[in-house]
Design a protein around this motif. Structure first.
Motif, short mmCIF file in Angstrom:
data_model
loop_
_atom_site.label_atom_id
_atom_site.label_comp_id
_atom_site.label_asym_id
_atom_site.label_seq_id
_atom_site.Cartn_x
_atom_site.Cartn_y
_atom_site.Cartn_z
N PHE A 155 0.83 -1.20 0.00
CA PHE A 155 0.00 0.00 0.00
C PHE A 155 0.87 1.25 0.00
CE2 PHE A 155 -3.15 2.80 2.40
CZ PHE A 155 -4.04 2.92 1.33
N LYS A 156 1.85 1.27 0.88
CA LYS A 156 2.75 2.42 1.00
C LYS A 156 3.53 2.64 -0.29
CE LYS A 156 6.62 4.13 3.81
NZ LYS A 156 7.51 3.82 4.97
N ASP A 157 4.04 1.54 -0.86
CA ASP A 157 4.84 1.66 -2.09
C ASP A 157 4.00 2.18 -3.25
OD1 ASP A 157 7.02 0.73 -0.72
OD2 ASP A 157 6.97 -1.30 -1.58
N ALA A 158 2.75 1.70 -3.37
CA ALA A 158 1.89 2.16 -4.45
C ALA A 158 1.53 3.64 -4.28
CB ALA A 158 0.62 1.32 -4.50
N LEU A 159 1.26 4.05 -3.05
CA LEU A 159 0.95 5.46 -2.81
C LEU A 159 2.15 6.35 -3.12
CD1 LEU A 159 -1.05 5.28 0.56
CD2 LEU A 159 -1.97 5.66 -1.74
N LYS A 160 3.32 5.88 -2.76
CA LYS A 160 4.54 6.66 -3.01
C LYS A 160 4.72 6.90 -4.50
CE LYS A 160 9.52 6.66 -2.06
NZ LYS A 160 10.64 5.89 -1.44
N ALA A 161 4.35 5.91 -5.31
CA ALA A 161 4.51 6.03 -6.75
C ALA A 161 3.66 7.14 -7.35
CB ALA A 161 4.18 4.70 -7.43
N CYS A 162 2.57 7.54 -6.64
CA CYS A 162 1.75 8.64 -7.16
C CYS A 162 1.83 9.87 -6.25
CB CYS A 162 0.30 8.20 -7.34
SG CYS A 162 -0.63 7.90 -5.81
N GLY A 163 2.87 9.91 -5.42
CA GLY A 163 3.12 11.09 -4.61
C GLY A 163 2.26 11.21 -3.38
N GLN A 164 1.66 10.11 -2.93
CA GLN A 164 0.82 10.13 -1.74
C GLN A 164 1.47 9.33 -0.61
OE1 GLN A 164 -1.97 12.02 -1.68
NE2 GLN A 164 -1.52 12.58 -3.82
N ASN A 165 0.87 9.41 0.57
CA ASN A 165 1.37 8.65 1.71
C ASN A 165 0.21 8.36 2.67
OD1 ASN A 165 2.09 11.74 2.22
ND2 ASN A 165 1.57 10.81 4.20
N VAL A 166 0.47 7.45 3.62
CA VAL A 166 -0.53 7.13 4.64
C VAL A 166 -0.45 8.18 5.74
CG1 VAL A 166 -1.31 5.43 6.32
CG2 VAL A 166 -0.37 4.67 4.12
N ASP A 167 -1.53 8.92 5.93
CA ASP A 167 -1.53 9.99 6.93
C ASP A 167 -1.97 9.51 8.30
OD1 ASP A 167 -1.04 12.49 5.17
OD2 ASP A 167 -2.64 11.43 4.12
N ASN A 168 -2.89 8.55 8.33
CA ASN A 168 -3.38 8.00 9.61
C ASN A 168 -3.47 6.49 9.49
OD1 ASN A 168 -5.00 10.77 9.07
ND2 ASN A 168 -4.52 10.59 11.24
N ASN A 185 -22.01 4.60 12.86
CA ASN A 185 -22.28 5.20 14.17
C ASN A 185 -21.82 6.66 14.24
OD1 ASN A 185 -23.37 2.81 15.11
ND2 ASN A 185 -21.46 2.10 16.03
N ALA A 186 -20.71 6.94 13.57
CA ALA A 186 -20.17 8.31 13.58
C ALA A 186 -20.74 9.16 12.45
CB ALA A 186 -18.64 8.26 13.46
N ASP A 187 -21.54 8.54 11.60
CA ASP A 187 -22.10 9.22 10.42
C ASP A 187 -20.98 9.87 9.60
OD1 ASP A 187 -24.04 9.99 8.65
OD2 ASP A 187 -24.54 11.85 9.71
N ARG A 188 -19.94 9.07 9.38
CA ARG A 188 -18.79 9.51 8.57
C ARG A 188 -18.73 8.66 7.30
NH1 ARG A 188 -14.37 11.74 11.42
NH2 ARG A 188 -13.31 11.78 9.39
N HIS A 189 -19.04 9.28 6.19
CA HIS A 189 -19.01 8.56 4.91
C HIS A 189 -18.43 9.44 3.80
CE1 HIS A 189 -22.37 6.67 7.24
NE2 HIS A 189 -21.76 5.58 6.84
N GLU A 190 -17.64 10.41 4.20
CA GLU A 190 -17.12 11.35 3.21
C GLU A 190 -15.98 10.78 2.37
OE1 GLU A 190 -14.37 12.13 6.77
OE2 GLU A 190 -16.45 11.49 6.42
N ALA A 227 -9.43 10.64 15.64
CA ALA A 227 -8.12 11.28 15.45
C ALA A 227 -8.03 12.06 14.14
CB ALA A 227 -7.02 10.22 15.49
N ALA A 228 -8.89 11.73 13.19
CA ALA A 228 -8.79 12.35 11.86
C ALA A 228 -10.14 12.96 11.46
CB ALA A 228 -8.35 11.32 10.83
N PRO A 229 -10.30 14.25 11.64
CA PRO A 229 -11.58 14.90 11.29
C PRO A 229 -11.83 14.95 9.78
CG PRO A 229 -9.96 16.53 11.96
CD PRO A 229 -9.36 15.20 12.27
N LYS A 230 -10.77 14.78 9.01
CA LYS A 230 -10.91 14.78 7.55
C LYS A 230 -10.17 13.58 6.97
CE LYS A 230 -9.70 17.40 3.35
NZ LYS A 230 -8.88 16.34 2.73
N ILE A 231 -10.87 12.80 6.17
CA ILE A 231 -10.27 11.65 5.50
C ILE A 231 -10.85 11.58 4.09
CG2 ILE A 231 -9.94 9.14 5.51
CD1 ILE A 231 -10.46 9.15 8.51
N ASP A 232 -9.98 11.27 3.12
CA ASP A 232 -10.44 11.14 1.73
C ASP A 232 -10.52 9.70 1.26
OD1 ASP A 232 -10.62 14.01 0.87
OD2 ASP A 232 -8.51 13.98 1.47
N VAL A 233 -9.62 8.86 1.76
CA VAL A 233 -9.59 7.44 1.37
C VAL A 233 -9.23 6.61 2.59
CG1 VAL A 233 -8.59 5.69 -0.14
CG2 VAL A 233 -8.83 8.03 -0.98
#
Length: 350
Positions: A205-218, A263-268, A239-245
């Motif tokens: 996962f980390k290696d694939a994200l690195k290839a497109c300039g991303q990283n694991v934030d949480n 339960n947290a009504d988080r589906h963004e 811990a993370a009020p904003k998450i994209d993936v």
């Protein structure tokens, strides 16, 4: 759970080979194979190999079916054997006791079966008895958890944990690109961190994200159970009020993970799963999950097919080689709304 096992191994990819793998994963991960996966339907390969041949007796020993993925492993093996009139299957009771499983293999050896399909509860612990079977002239097909000696198996069938991570990361990169996210927040809910399979998945996962300039934030880790998945996901959301993936390694664990989201009504965020449970397939169809990455629950079924071919002195009809390969690592495709119907039959109940 999917099920994660401590003795799965990854295929090592380095340097330029990794870049090539990421390109291939991006091109192929969402494309279902045109051939039916073993155990998923009643279809079999269209070849002379499916014509009745010499009657063979196959011994099968697998782990206790104490969660969805392992139950699917065992049931798909039994179902596959029933498709062939020239196969007599001797199936031992599923167990997580290495000593009992050793005894089961000893019985198969004494019975002089034609081949053994074995998903060991512990690859290292079953190596000696598997080697004994091989030395007795009984080919052993090793499934999912590798032995510690190359002499213990005629053929090894594996899922691809590193590849799962690569597929999940490649899909996450696609989400980021498609949504035009400038500062994407990507999260990961792993399984048991001490297990090599979890480490392999996270590295991919980390290696694939690195290839497109991303990283694991949480990142948080659970224990491949519904309860631990819900707890870990709840902690992550706090811990993370904003998450994209978010990528969750295991769809059985994902039942709890999704409960925490609800339960947290988080589906963004785009929710990516792992393994390919029936729940995940249904969530994809109703839009509450973006994708899941397959960890094939058909490995033992593939083992049954290969055991039959080996015992009948046949090769794979689609290969030029006259013998079954020594090692087969199965693909880790991404299932989305576009292709979920193609994989639905492989979804296992959690």
């Amino acid at each position: 759970m999917s099920r994660p096992h401590p003795h799965r191994r990854l295929r090592l990819v380095t340097g330029g080979a990794l870049a090539a793998l990421l390109v291939v994963a991006g091109c192929t991960s969402n494309t279902p194979e045109t051939d039916s996966s073993s155990g998923g339907t009643d279809s079999k390969a269209v070849s002379a190999n499916d014509d009745p041949g010499k009657k063979v007796v196959i011994g099968f020993s697998g782990p206790a079916a104490d969660h969805g993925w392992l139950a699917a492993i065992n049931s798909s093996a039994l179902a596959e054997a029933k498709k062939y009139d020239d196969v007599e299957l001797k199936a031992a009771e599923g167990t997580n006791d290495a000593s009992l499983q050793i005894s089961q293999i000893e019985t198969f050896i004494n019975d002089k079966v034609d081949a053994i399909v074995l998903l060991p509860t512990d690859g290292a612990a079953l190596t000696d008895v598997a080697t004994k079977a091989m030395e007795a002239g009984i080919p052993v097909i090793n499934v999912d958890r590798e032995f510690s000696s190359p002499f213990a198996a005629r053929t090894t069938v594996l899922g691809d944990n590193y590849g799962m991570g690569v597929s999940a990361g490649t899909y996450a990169c696609k989400v980021v690109k498609d949504k035009g996210l400038d500062d994407a927040v990507i999260a990961e809910i792993a399984g048991i961190d001490s297990l090599p399979l979890t480490q392999d998945r996270s590295k991919g996962f980390k290696d694939a994200l690195k290839a497109c300039g991303q990283n694991v934030d949480n990142r948080v880790a659970a224990e491949f159970t519904v309860e631990s998945g819900e707890k870990a996901a709840s902690n992550l959301l706090q811990a993370a009020p904003k998450i994209d993936v978010i990528w969750n390694h295991d769809d059985d664990q994902g039942v709890g993970v999704k409960a925490a989201f609800d339960n947290a009504d988080r589906h963004e965020f785009a929710f990516i799963g792992g393994a390919g449970s029936a729940n995940a397939m249904r969530w994809i169809k109703d839009g509450s999950m973006a994708a899941t990455v397959i960890y094939p629950p058909t490995q033992a079924a593939d083992g049954i097919r290969l055991a039959r071919l080996i015992a009948q002195n046949k090769g794979l009809s689609d290969l030029v080689q006259v013998e079954v390969p020594k090692r087969i690592v199965l693909n880790a495709p991404v299932v989305t709304k576009d292709n979920v119907d193609d994989y639905m039959a492989l979804g296992f109940e959690s």
